[in-house]
Design a protein around this motif. Structure first.
Motif, PDB file in Angstrom:
ATOM      1  N   MET A 103       0.844  -1.191   0.000  1.00 18.58           N
ATOM      2  CA  MET A 103       0.000   0.000   0.000  1.00 18.58           C
ATOM      3  C   MET A 103       0.880   1.242   0.000  1.00 18.58           C
ATOM      4  N   GLU A 104       0.432   2.289  -0.685  1.00 16.23           N
ATOM      5  CA  GLU A 104       1.234   3.491  -0.802  1.00 16.23           C
ATOM      6  C   GLU A 104       1.426   4.204   0.524  1.00 16.23           C
ATOM      7  N   ASP A 105       0.455   4.054   1.452  1.00 17.21           N
ATOM      8  CA  ASP A 105       0.560   4.778   2.710  1.00 17.21           C
ATOM      9  C   ASP A 105       1.398   4.031   3.737  1.00 17.21           C
ATOM     10  N   GLY A 106       1.951   2.895   3.361  1.00 14.76           N
ATOM     11  CA  GLY A 106       2.838   2.162   4.238  1.00 14.76           C
ATOM     12  C   GLY A 106       2.132   1.219   5.194  1.00 14.76           C
ATOM     13  N   THR A 107       0.800   1.173   5.176  1.00 19.33           N
ATOM     14  CA  THR A 107       0.072   0.276   6.069  1.00 19.33           C
ATOM     15  C   THR A 107       0.208  -1.159   5.590  1.00 19.33           C
ATOM     16  N   THR A 108       0.066  -2.072   6.536  1.00 22.53           N
ATOM     17  CA  THR A 108       0.192  -3.482   6.221  1.00 22.53           C
ATOM     18  C   THR A 108      -1.170  -4.060   5.869  1.00 22.53           C
ATOM     19  N   VAL A 109      -1.219  -4.838   4.797  1.00 27.51           N
ATOM     20  CA  VAL A 109      -2.463  -5.477   4.385  1.00 27.51           C
ATOM     21  C   VAL A 109      -2.651  -6.750   5.202  1.00 27.51           C
ATOM     22  N   ASP A 110      -3.824  -6.915   5.753  1.00 22.45           N
ATOM     23  CA  ASP A 110      -4.128  -8.104   6.529  1.00 22.45           C
ATOM     24  C   ASP A 110      -4.786  -9.144   5.621  1.00 22.45           C
ATOM     25  N   TRP A 111      -4.023 -10.178   5.267  1.00 24.30           N
ATOM     26  CA  TRP A 111      -4.536 -11.236   4.409  1.00 24.30           C
ATOM     27  C   TRP A 111      -5.073 -12.416   5.222  1.00 24.30           C
ATOM     28  N   GLY A 112      -4.997 -12.320   6.547  1.00 26.82           N
ATOM     29  CA  GLY A 112      -5.399 -13.443   7.372  1.00 26.82           C
ATOM     30  C   GLY A 112      -4.295 -14.467   7.549  1.00 26.82           C
ATOM     31  N   PHE A 113      -3.070 -14.107   7.107  1.00 27.47           N
ATOM     32  CA  PHE A 113      -1.901 -14.968   7.247  1.00 27.47           C
ATOM     33  C   PHE A 113      -0.779 -14.182   7.903  1.00 27.47           C
ATOM     34  N   ASP A 114       0.130 -14.909   8.533  1.00 30.66           N
ATOM     35  CA  ASP A 114       1.350 -14.294   9.044  1.00 30.66           C
ATOM     36  C   ASP A 114       2.175 -13.811   7.847  1.00 30.66           C
ATOM     37  N   GLU A 170      12.827   2.422   3.162  1.00 28.91           N
ATOM     38  CA  GLU A 170      12.227   2.405   1.827  1.00 28.91           C
ATOM     39  C   GLU A 170      12.225   0.996   1.241  1.00 28.91           C
ATOM     40  N   SER A 171      13.341   0.286   1.430  1.00 22.03           N
ATOM     41  CA  SER A 171      13.425  -1.068   0.880  1.00 22.03           C
ATOM     42  C   SER A 171      12.439  -1.999   1.577  1.00 22.03           C
ATOM     43  N   SER A 172      12.251  -1.803   2.883  1.00 22.94           N
ATOM     44  CA  SER A 172      11.298  -2.625   3.622  1.00 22.94           C
ATOM     45  C   SER A 172       9.877  -2.383   3.138  1.00 22.94           C
ATOM     46  N   GLU A 173       9.525  -1.116   2.924  1.00 22.28           N
ATOM     47  CA  GLU A 173       8.188  -0.791   2.435  1.00 22.28           C
ATOM     48  C   GLU A 173       7.985  -1.293   1.015  1.00 22.28           C
ATOM     49  N   ALA A 174       9.025  -1.165   0.181  1.00 25.85           N
ATOM     50  CA  ALA A 174       8.924  -1.633  -1.202  1.00 25.85           C
ATOM     51  C   ALA A 174       8.749  -3.146  -1.243  1.00 25.85           C
ATOM     52  N   ALA A 175       9.478  -3.852  -0.391  1.00 26.23           N
ATOM     53  CA  ALA A 175       9.351  -5.309  -0.341  1.00 26.23           C
ATOM     54  C   ALA A 175       7.953  -5.720   0.111  1.00 26.23           C
ATOM     55  N   ARG A 176       7.393  -4.963   1.078  1.00 30.23           N
ATOM     56  CA  ARG A 176       6.054  -5.284   1.562  1.00 30.23           C
ATOM     57  C   ARG A 176       5.010  -5.034   0.480  1.00 30.23           C
ATOM     58  N   ARG A 177       5.157  -3.933  -0.263  1.00 32.97           N
ATOM     59  CA  ARG A 177       4.210  -3.646  -1.347  1.00 32.97           C
ATOM     60  C   ARG A 177       4.289  -4.714  -2.432  1.00 32.97           C
ATOM     61  N   THR A 178       5.528  -5.120  -2.759  1.00 27.66           N
ATOM     62  CA  THR A 178       5.707  -6.155  -3.770  1.00 27.66           C
ATOM     63  C   THR A 178       5.074  -7.465  -3.327  1.00 27.66           C
ATOM     64  N   GLN A 179       5.280  -7.807  -2.057  1.00 30.23           N
ATOM     65  CA  GLN A 179       4.709  -9.047  -1.525  1.00 30.23           C
ATOM     66  C   GLN A 179       3.190  -9.006  -1.533  1.00 30.23           C
ATOM     67  N   ASP A 180       2.628  -7.853  -1.149  1.00 31.40           N
ATOM     68  CA  ASP A 180       1.168  -7.721  -1.147  1.00 31.40           C
ATOM     69  C   ASP A 180       0.600  -7.852  -2.554  1.00 31.40           C
ATOM     70  N   GLU A 181       1.268  -7.238  -3.536  1.00 30.89           N
ATOM     71  CA  GLU A 181       0.763  -7.320  -4.907  1.00 30.89           C
ATOM     72  C   GLU A 181       0.858  -8.750  -5.441  1.00 30.89           C
ATOM     73  N   LEU A 182       1.966  -9.433  -5.144  1.00 32.35           N
ATOM     74  CA  LEU A 182       2.114 -10.809  -5.577  1.00 32.35           C
ATOM     75  C   LEU A 182       1.011 -11.689  -4.994  1.00 32.35           C
ATOM     76  N   PHE A 183       0.782 -11.540  -3.691  1.00 29.28           N
ATOM     77  CA  PHE A 183      -0.223 -12.372  -3.043  1.00 29.28           C
ATOM     78  C   PHE A 183      -1.618 -12.051  -3.586  1.00 29.28           C
ATOM     79  N   ALA A 184      -1.877 -10.759  -3.834  1.00 31.44           N
ATOM     80  CA  ALA A 184      -3.178 -10.362  -4.373  1.00 31.44           C
ATOM     81  C   ALA A 184      -3.394 -10.975  -5.759  1.00 31.44           C
ATOM     82  N   ARG A 185      -2.375 -10.979  -6.595  1.00 36.60           N
ATOM     83  CA  ARG A 185      -2.514 -11.553  -7.932  1.00 36.60           C
ATOM     84  C   ARG A 185      -2.711 -13.074  -7.866  1.00 36.60           C
TER      85      ARG A 185
END
Length: 432
Positions: free
Chosen positions: A1-12, A42-57
């Motif tokens: 997410m652009e605002d840096g919040t963590t997406v809750d997918w129901g998984f660790d 920045e790298s931590s946030e970018a990695a989290r955004r990438t992970q969220d997008e991968l999981f969403a797809r």
């Protein structure tokens, strides 16, 4: 997410990272280079955004059937993560229509939204997503998504019907190679198999990847000939890439996974169905610069691939057969309709797909005493299409080059008679 919040997918999140890590080896180098240029935060946030997008797809790939246009429009409008979050919130149909807004004005009615949610809800099971990822890791699959260097830009022409991601076994980089599809009847004749073999071998010898569907008959012969010639071949499957179908081609498909690439847009564990075969055909047509129909009965599924290719403004070539052969009745039907061109040799297929009979220059070696064409010219020429005009901006995005260099390349190609500017201002490949 652009605002840096963590997406809750129901998984660790650590479990999600562990599930995705084995499937992203193809993008690891690019990610490492990007991270080196960022701060730790920045790298931590970018990695989290990438992970969220991968999981969403992955979630969308599990939930929807291939080519679901409502899902495609939703992801296109909101992005995969926000669209997935909306889906997980169990929205009312009105919320879905409102979320799309003007993106699909007059296209998505309330009933359409209700039907879409009805299709998706039964598949919203976290266990299915986990099983798909675990099965993919077990069979050595790669997860390819838009934005990856190896992502085939040609599939973007499918618009709202584009795949959310691609599951790949084998050499991922082959998907970005210039390619031609060879498809045809499962109940092929000796004539058809011989022609498929000759054409596939000839294309492989010209550095063209041969795309087909892995089926019996023409498909199988095209794959075998490309492999025997030391060339590249891609098999697009209707089921998961961990389920080698048809079973009689298990040895062939295993070899393609080792020396070429197996591709599917449905997750591992998915069974092939009639509908998925039809949707698979649109992906074959999208990946290839031209589709060649070797043999096809009057109601052959290969004609479906030809229709997809024509819709995408891809060239369609047809090999004529004996007028007494039912296996060629569909081919002759295509020729009568005027939607395809007759091809009788590999040079004619090369001209149909690429504008000339030549060996495509894909390497960095140069023969002594010769002058090699600038790489930008070759890449722009490869991106040009005979019928679908493209702007400089589109070509720049497709070849990964600055617009000024693309314009310069187009000017040189126009002088050579290999590119032409349309009255509307777009560029096409000039016919020889």
């Amino acid at each position: 997410m652009e605002d840096g919040t963590t997406v809750d997918w129901g998984f660790d999140p650590e479990r999600i990272a562990a599930l995705l890590a084995p499937l992203r080896r193809c993008a690891a180098t690019v990610q490492e280079k990007s991270v080196q240029e960022m701060s730790e935060q920045e790298s931590s946030e970018a990695a989290r955004r990438t992970q969220d997008e991968l999981f969403a797809r992955v979630l969308w790939s599990v939930v929807v059937e291939p080519g679901d246009s409502v899902a495609g429009l939703l992801v296109q409008a909101l992005g995969p993560v926000e669209a997935a979050q909306l889906l997980l919130s169990q929205p009312a149909p009105e919320a879905l229509v409102q979320a799309l807004g003007s993106e699909v004005e007059h296209a998505l009615e309330l009933d359409d939204a209700q039907h879409a949610l009805g299709r998706w809800a039964p598949r919203l099971r976290s266990g299915d997503v986990v099983r798909a990822l675990e099965s993919a890791a077990h069979c050595g699959a790669h997860l390819l998504v838009p934005g990856d260097p190896e992502w085939p830009l040609a599939v973007e022409d499918l618009g709202a019907h584009r795949p959310h991601l691609l599951w790949v076994r084998g050499t991922v980089a082959l998907l970005a190679r210039p390619s031609v599809a060879i498809v045809g009847a499962r109940a092929a004749t000796g004539y058809g198999e011989h022609v498929a073999m000759e054409f596939a071998a000839g294309l492989a010898g010209r550095d063209v990847a041969v795309v087909s569907g892995g089926a019996y008959g023409i498909d199988g012969m095209a794959h075998r000939a490309a492999l025997a010639s030391g060339g590249a071949t891609i098999a697009v499957l209707a089921g998961g890439i961990d389920r080698l179908y048809p079973s009689g081609h298990e040895a062939l498909l295993t070899r393609i996974a080792q020396q070429g690439a197996l591709v599917s847009e449905v997750p591992c564990g998915t069974s092939p169905t009639k509908w998925r075969f039809l949707q698979r055909n649109r992906l074959i047509a999208a990946l290839a610069r031209a589709t060649v129909i070797v043999e096809a009965g009057y109601r052959s599924g290969a004609l479906n691939t030809a229709r997809h290719a024509d819709t995408l403004s891809r060239e369609v070539g047809v090999i004529p057969g004996p007028i007494t052969s039912a296996a060629s009745a569909g081919c002759h039907r295509l020729l009568r309709s005027g939607g395809a061109q007759c091809v009788t040799s590999v040079p004619e297929v090369m001209e149909l797909a690429f504008g000339g009979d030549a060996v495509l220059d894909l390497g960095d070696t140069e023969t002594p005493g010769t002058t090699r064409e600038p790489a930008a010219h070759t890449r722009v020429l490869d991106a040009l299409r005979p019928r679908r005009a493209q702007s400089v901006v589109e070509l720049s995005r497709a070849v990964g080059e600055e617009e000024s260099r693309v314009r310069a390349a187009l000017g040189a190609l126009e002088l050579d008679g290999r590119a032409a500017l349309t009255p509307a201002g777009g560029w096409v490949r000039a016919r020889s």
